[in-house]
Write an enzyme that holds these catalytic residues in place. Structure first.
Site, PDB file in Angstrom:
ATOM      1  CB  ALA A   1      25.490  99.437  72.694  1.00  0.00           C
TER       2      ALA A   1
ATOM      3  CD  GLU B   1      37.499 100.592  74.888  1.00  0.00           C
ATOM      4  OE1 GLU B   1      37.109 101.350  73.969  1.00  0.00           O
ATOM      5  OE2 GLU B   1      38.695 100.454  75.199  1.00  0.00           O
TER       6      GLU B   1
ATOM      7  CD1 TRP C   1      58.436  89.646  91.033  1.00  0.00           C
ATOM      8  CD2 TRP C   1      59.254  89.125  89.019  1.00  0.00           C
ATOM      9  NE1 TRP C   1      59.796  89.632  91.131  1.00  0.00           N
ATOM     10  CE2 TRP C   1      60.337  89.322  89.911  1.00  0.00           C
ATOM     11  CE3 TRP C   1      59.521  88.797  87.701  1.00  0.00           C
ATOM     12  CZ2 TRP C   1      61.648  89.181  89.509  1.00  0.00           C
ATOM     13  CZ3 TRP C   1      60.838  88.669  87.311  1.00  0.00           C
ATOM     14  CH2 TRP C   1      61.878  88.853  88.201  1.00  0.00           C
TER      15      TRP C   1
END
Length: 131
Positions: free
Chosen positions: A31, A76, A124
């Protein structure tokens, strides 16, 4: 008289419950795949997870890099669940519905910022070592 139980999962115990929960979870991932934001994040994960093994120095850094990517996907899915539940209640505008959706969206934003910051810091350090 007892009311009929709506969810058969509530009666399951032990391995049977875990087994069935696995299939509910897979259905949830399917889904989620239908949501463009989750699909984009999953595709990014397919690139970032292997990259984490190159960028990370040691298992802790690799776990942190992968963990932040997975966290974005988890948040999410939770945000999509909130939005879906609110939409099921009704399509009309309501201040509490907006508030719930906005907070879910803010949670996604924070997880993305954490992920991006973690990756930028690791890149970095890695770039400085290459120079």
């Amino acid at each position: 008289m007892n009311a009929p139980e709506v969810n058969p999962q509530k009666r399951r115990r032990g391995v049977s419950r875990v087994w069935h929960a696995l299939f509910y979870s897979l259905a949830g991932l399917r889904a989620g795949w239908g949501e463009p934001a989750f699909r984009q994040e999953a595709l990014a994960a397919f690139l970032l997870v292997p990259l984490a093994f190159w960028v990370g120095e040691g298992w802790v850094e690799v776990a942190l890099l992968i963990g932040t990517v997975v966290l974005v996907m988890v948040v999410e899915l939770l945000n999509t669940g909130i939005e879906t539940a609110i939409d099921r209640i009704g399509p009309e505008w309501h201040a509490l519905s907006k508030r719930a959706k906005d907070m879910g969206s803010a949670a996604v934003l924070l997880s993305l910022l954490l992920c991006g910051g973690t990756w930028l810091a690791a890149l970095w350090v890695h770039a400085k070592e290459l120079l």
